[in-house]
Scaffold this active site. Structure first.
Site, mmCIF file in Angstrom:
data_model
loop_
_atom_site.group_PDB
_atom_site.id
_atom_site.type_symbol
_atom_site.label_atom_id
_atom_site.label_comp_id
_atom_site.label_asym_id
_atom_site.label_seq_id
_atom_site.Cartn_x
_atom_site.Cartn_y
_atom_site.Cartn_z
ATOM 1 N N THR A 125 0.823 -1.208 0.000
ATOM 2 C CA THR A 125 0.000 0.000 0.000
ATOM 3 C C THR A 125 0.858 1.259 0.000
ATOM 4 O OG1 THR A 125 -1.492 1.297 1.394
ATOM 5 C CG2 THR A 125 -0.129 -0.299 2.528
ATOM 6 N N ASP A 126 0.289 2.352 -0.497
ATOM 7 C CA ASP A 126 1.009 3.638 -0.450
ATOM 8 C C ASP A 126 1.173 4.136 0.990
ATOM 9 O OD1 ASP A 126 -1.627 4.419 0.064
ATOM 10 O OD2 ASP A 126 -1.748 5.851 -1.583
ATOM 11 N N GLU A 127 0.383 3.550 1.931
ATOM 12 C CA GLU A 127 0.449 4.036 3.318
ATOM 13 C C GLU A 127 1.794 3.758 3.966
ATOM 14 O OE1 GLU A 127 -2.850 3.552 5.914
ATOM 15 O OE2 GLU A 127 -4.293 3.795 4.306
ATOM 16 N N TYR A 151 -1.589 -0.369 11.155
ATOM 17 C CA TYR A 151 -1.824 -1.066 9.877
ATOM 18 C C TYR A 151 -0.650 -0.826 8.919
ATOM 19 C CZ TYR A 151 -3.319 -1.411 5.005
ATOM 20 O OH TYR A 151 -3.359 -1.677 3.659
ATOM 21 N N LYS A 155 2.204 -3.431 7.272
ATOM 22 C CA LYS A 155 2.434 -3.623 5.826
ATOM 23 C C LYS A 155 3.895 -3.295 5.474
ATOM 24 C CE LYS A 155 -0.346 -4.515 3.067
ATOM 25 N NZ LYS A 155 -0.884 -5.826 2.565
HETATM 26 P P1 NAD Z 1 -10.225 -6.662 2.594
HETATM 27 O O1 NAD Z 1 -10.144 -6.350 4.046
HETATM 28 O O2 NAD Z 1 -11.456 -6.313 1.836
HETATM 29 O O3 NAD Z 1 -9.983 -8.233 2.364
HETATM 30 C C1 NAD Z 1 -8.996 -8.949 3.036
HETATM 31 C C2 NAD Z 1 -9.232 -10.431 2.774
HETATM 32 O O4 NAD Z 1 -8.182 -11.165 3.407
HETATM 33 C C3 NAD Z 1 -10.538 -10.957 3.367
HETATM 34 O O5 NAD Z 1 -11.180 -11.801 2.441
HETATM 35 C C4 NAD Z 1 -10.095 -11.738 4.601
HETATM 36 O O6 NAD Z 1 -10.974 -12.805 4.932
HETATM 37 C C5 NAD Z 1 -8.745 -12.238 4.133
HETATM 38 N N1 NAD Z 1 -7.856 -12.545 5.264
HETATM 39 C C6 NAD Z 1 -7.582 -11.773 6.338
HETATM 40 N N2 NAD Z 1 -6.711 -12.401 7.157
HETATM 41 C C7 NAD Z 1 -6.408 -13.583 6.559
HETATM 42 C C8 NAD Z 1 -5.549 -14.646 6.908
HETATM 43 N N3 NAD Z 1 -4.826 -14.642 8.032
HETATM 44 N N4 NAD Z 1 -5.470 -15.696 6.070
HETATM 45 C C9 NAD Z 1 -6.200 -15.742 4.933
HETATM 46 N N5 NAD Z 1 -7.038 -14.761 4.566
HETATM 47 C C10 NAD Z 1 -7.133 -13.679 5.364
HETATM 48 O O7 NAD Z 1 -8.944 -5.988 1.957
HETATM 49 P P2 NAD Z 1 -8.795 -5.243 0.544
HETATM 50 O O8 NAD Z 1 -9.223 -3.843 0.697
HETATM 51 O O9 NAD Z 1 -9.316 -6.073 -0.533
HETATM 52 O O10 NAD Z 1 -7.191 -5.217 0.443
HETATM 53 C C11 NAD Z 1 -6.489 -6.319 -0.121
HETATM 54 C C12 NAD Z 1 -5.004 -6.048 -0.016
HETATM 55 O O11 NAD Z 1 -4.689 -4.844 -0.692
HETATM 56 C C13 NAD Z 1 -4.509 -5.865 1.420
HETATM 57 O O12 NAD Z 1 -3.259 -6.491 1.524
HETATM 58 C C14 NAD Z 1 -4.364 -4.362 1.588
HETATM 59 O O13 NAD Z 1 -3.352 -4.061 2.507
HETATM 60 C C15 NAD Z 1 -3.999 -3.948 0.181
HETATM 61 N N6 NAD Z 1 -4.411 -2.590 -0.227
HETATM 62 C C16 NAD Z 1 -5.725 -2.217 -0.132
HETATM 63 C C17 NAD Z 1 -6.099 -0.956 -0.595
HETATM 64 C C18 NAD Z 1 -7.519 -0.486 -0.529
HETATM 65 O O14 NAD Z 1 -7.775 0.685 -0.829
HETATM 66 N N7 NAD Z 1 -8.485 -1.319 -0.188
HETATM 67 C C19 NAD Z 1 -5.126 -0.103 -1.150
HETATM 68 C C20 NAD Z 1 -3.797 -0.527 -1.199
HETATM 69 C C21 NAD Z 1 -3.453 -1.781 -0.763
HETATM 70 O O1 DAU Z 2 -4.022 4.187 0.695
HETATM 71 C C1 DAU Z 2 -4.279 2.831 0.633
HETATM 72 C C2 DAU Z 2 -5.077 2.419 1.836
HETATM 73 O O2 DAU Z 2 -6.385 2.948 1.662
HETATM 74 C C3 DAU Z 2 -5.146 0.909 2.041
HETATM 75 O O3 DAU Z 2 -3.864 0.433 2.300
HETATM 76 C C4 DAU Z 2 -6.087 0.552 3.193
HETATM 77 O O4 DAU Z 2 -6.227 -0.855 3.265
HETATM 78 C C5 DAU Z 2 -7.430 1.182 2.938
HETATM 79 O O5 DAU Z 2 -8.273 0.961 4.053
HETATM 80 C C6 DAU Z 2 -7.287 2.682 2.691
HETATM 81 O O6 DAU Z 2 -6.892 3.385 3.910
HETATM 82 P P1 DAU Z 2 -7.526 4.805 4.300
HETATM 83 O O7 DAU Z 2 -7.355 5.007 5.738
HETATM 84 O O8 DAU Z 2 -7.041 5.881 3.395
HETATM 85 O O9 DAU Z 2 -9.073 4.480 3.884
HETATM 86 P P2 DAU Z 2 -10.443 4.758 4.623
HETATM 87 O O10 DAU Z 2 -11.515 4.416 3.646
HETATM 88 O O11 DAU Z 2 -10.502 4.169 5.976
HETATM 89 O O12 DAU Z 2 -10.424 6.341 4.779
HETATM 90 C C7 DAU Z 2 -10.258 7.200 3.662
HETATM 91 C C8 DAU Z 2 -10.234 8.631 4.189
HETATM 92 O O13 DAU Z 2 -11.548 8.946 4.696
HETATM 93 C C9 DAU Z 2 -9.287 8.851 5.344
HETATM 94 O O14 DAU Z 2 -8.735 10.152 5.240
HETATM 95 C C10 DAU Z 2 -10.174 8.751 6.582
HETATM 96 C C11 DAU Z 2 -11.499 9.298 6.079
HETATM 97 N N1 DAU Z 2 -12.707 8.725 6.698
HETATM 98 C C12 DAU Z 2 -12.843 7.365 6.741
HETATM 99 C C13 DAU Z 2 -13.944 6.771 7.311
HETATM 100 C C14 DAU Z 2 -14.089 5.269 7.378
HETATM 101 C C15 DAU Z 2 -13.707 9.547 7.193
HETATM 102 O O15 DAU Z 2 -13.592 10.798 7.141
HETATM 103 N N2 DAU Z 2 -14.804 8.971 7.747
HETATM 104 C C16 DAU Z 2 -14.970 7.618 7.853
HETATM 105 O O16 DAU Z 2 -15.992 7.161 8.407
#
Ligand code: NAD
Ligand code: DAU
Length: 342
Positions: A125-127, A151, A155
C-alpha cells in the site's frame, strides 16, 4: 499457470479473481481465505463453480496448511491480498495485523522459498510511505518508509521481509503499492461504500476532522489489471506504485456521492479526527507506466458513478453485510467441511 491467490474473498481479491479468470484463460486459481469479517463468499458467487477456480478456507499464518497447499498444487505464482486492511481497526487492536500482515507473509515467503515459485506478488500500500504535505511531490518507489498507523507499520514490515527474502534467499518477490481503491464489493467500513450506504439509509455521514485529508483514488479494476500485468511482466526484486493521480479531499468525495444520490449535504456530520491521521497520499506511477505499460483507464468521475450504480443495484449485498447476515456464508462453509478455522 497455477496461482495461489490469498485473501480472494475480500474486496480487491474478489475483483482480481473475477478479472483473472475472465482475462487469463491459462490461469488456474486457488483462493486461500480465512473468511474473517472482511471475507465474504457472496463476493464470488458468479465464479464459485468455475472450472479453473477452487476455494480453500484457511489462514495464511498456518504453516502446515500453506505447506500442504504448495506441495499439492506446485504453484507458479502467489498473489498475496490477505491482510487486515482497515486503519481504524488497527488503532483499536493491532494484534491481528501483526499475525496476518507480518507473520502470515513470512509463512508464505517461507513456503515459496522451500518449494519455489516463479513470481511472488505482495500487494502492499502507499500508506507505507507515510503522509505528504500539500505541496510535496508524490511518493516514488525510492521514498523512505515512514508508516504512521499500526496497519501501515505492519504492511511496511511485510515489505521489508519481502525484500529480505528476495536478497537473502532469491525468492522472486515483487511488491505493488497502490493508492486507495474503490468499486464493487468494498466492505462498507471504508470511506466510499460507508458514505454511499449511509446516505441510502438517510443516516449521518461521519467525516473525520476537517474533511480535507487527501487520497488518490484508483478504480479497483484498474488495480487488478495492473497486478495481473505485474504477475506476467514484473521483474523480481522490484516495487511498483499503482495510482490514478486522482487526488481528492474527503469532503469533495462525500459531496460528490450525495450529488449522485440526490441526497442533501445536511447528512454530513464532522466527527473527531482519526489519531495519527495521514494528511495526504499521492503516488508517482512513472515506473509501472514505463516498464510494464500500464495506465489507469477509469477516471474518478466515471468510477464513482459506476460504484454508486453498483451499490444501488446490489442493495441485498450490502444490507446483509451491514446487518451481519453475510456471516452465514462463512458459517455454512465451516459446517460443510468442518475446517478448524473460527
Ligand atoms: P479486505 O479487508 O477487503 O480483504 C482482506 C481479505 O483477506 C478478506 O477476504 C479476509 O478474509 C482475508 N484474510 C484476512 N486475514 C487472513 C488470513 N490470516 N489468512 C487468509 N485470509 C485472510 O482488503 P482489501 O481492501 O481487498 O485489500 C487487499 C489487499 O490490498 C490488502 O493487503 C491491503 O493491505 C492492500 N491494499 C488495499 C487498498 C484499498 O484501498 N483497499 C489499497 C492498497 C493496498
Ligand atoms: O491508501 C491505501 C489504503 O487505503 C489501504 O492500504 C487501506 O487498506 C485502505 O483501508 C485505505 O486506507 P484509508 O485510511 O485511506 O481508507 P479509509 O476508507 O478508511 O479512509 C479514507 C479517508 O476517509 C481517510 O482520510 C479517513 C477518512 N474517513 C474514513 C472513514 C471510514 C472519514 O472521514 N470517515 C470515515 O468514516
Amino acid at each position: 499457470m497455477r496461482l495461489l491467490v490469498t485473501g480472494g474473498a475480500g474486496f480487491i481479491g474478489s475483483n482480481f479473481v473475477r478479472f483473472a479468470l475472465a482475462n487469463h484463460p491459462d490461469w488456474e486459481i486457488v483462493n486461500l481465505d480465512k473468511l474473517t469479517y472482511a471475507g465474504n463468499l457472496a463476493n464470488l458467487t458468479d465464479v464459485a463453480h468455475h472450472p479453473r477456480y477452487a476455494f480453500v478456507r484457511g489462514d495464511i499464518a498456518d504453516r502446515d496448511l500453506v505447506a500442504r497447499l504448495f506441495q499439492e498444487h506446485r504453484f507458479d505464482a502467489v498473489v498475496n491480498f490477505a491482510a487486515e486492511s482497515h486503519v481504524d481497526r488497527s488503532i483499536l487492536d493491532a494484534a491481528p495485523f501483526i499475525e496476518t500482515n507480518v507473520k502470515g507473509v513470512q509463512v508464505l515467503l517461507e513456503a515459496a522459498r522451500e518449494l519455489g515459485v516463479r513470481k511472488f506478488v505482495q500487494v502492499s500500500t502507499d500508506e507505507v510511505y507515510g503522509s505528504l504535505g500539500p505541496d510535496d511531490p508524490p511518493f516514488t518507489e525510492e521514498s523512505p518508509l515512514r508508516p504512521n498507523s499500526p496497519y501501515a507499520a505492519s504492511k511496511a514490515a511485510a515489505d521489508l521481509l519481502c525484500r529480505a527474502y528476495h536478497r537473502t534467499h532469491g525468492v522472486p518477490v515483487i511488491i505493488t503499492r497502490s493508492s486507495n481503491n474503490y468499486g464493487p464489493y468494498q466492505f462498507p467500513e471504508k470511506l466510499i461504500p460507508l458514505m454511499i450506504t449511509n446516505a441510502l439509509e438517510d443516516k449521518p455521514l461521519p467525516v473525520y476532522g476537517d474533511g480535507r485529508n487527501v487520497r488518490d483514488w484508483l478504480y479497483v479494476e484498474d488495480n487488478c489489471r495492473a497486478i495481473a500485468l505485474v504477475v506476467a511482466k514484473g521483474t523480481p526484486g522490484e516495487v511498483y506504485n499503482i495510482g490514478a493521480g486522482e487526488e481528492r479531499e474527503n469532503i469533495e468525495v462525500v459531496r460528490a456521492i450525495l450529488r449522485l444520490l440526490g441526497k442533501p449535504d445536511s447528512l454530513i456530520t464532522f466527527v473527531q479526527d482519526r489519531p495519527g491521521h495521514d494528511r495526504r497520499y499521492a503516488l508517482d506511477t512513472a515506473k509501472i507506466r514505463r516498464e510494464i505499460g500500464w495506465e489507469p483507464s477509469v477516471s474518478f468521475a466515471e468510477g464513482l458513478e459506476r460504484t454508486v450504480r453498483w451499490y444501488l443495484a446490489n442493495r441485498p449485498w450490502w444490507e446483509e453485510v451491514k446487518s451481519g447476515a453475510y456471516r452465514r456464508y462463512a458459517d455454512e462453509w465451516y459446517g460443510r467441511l468442518g475446517l478448524p478455522v473460527g
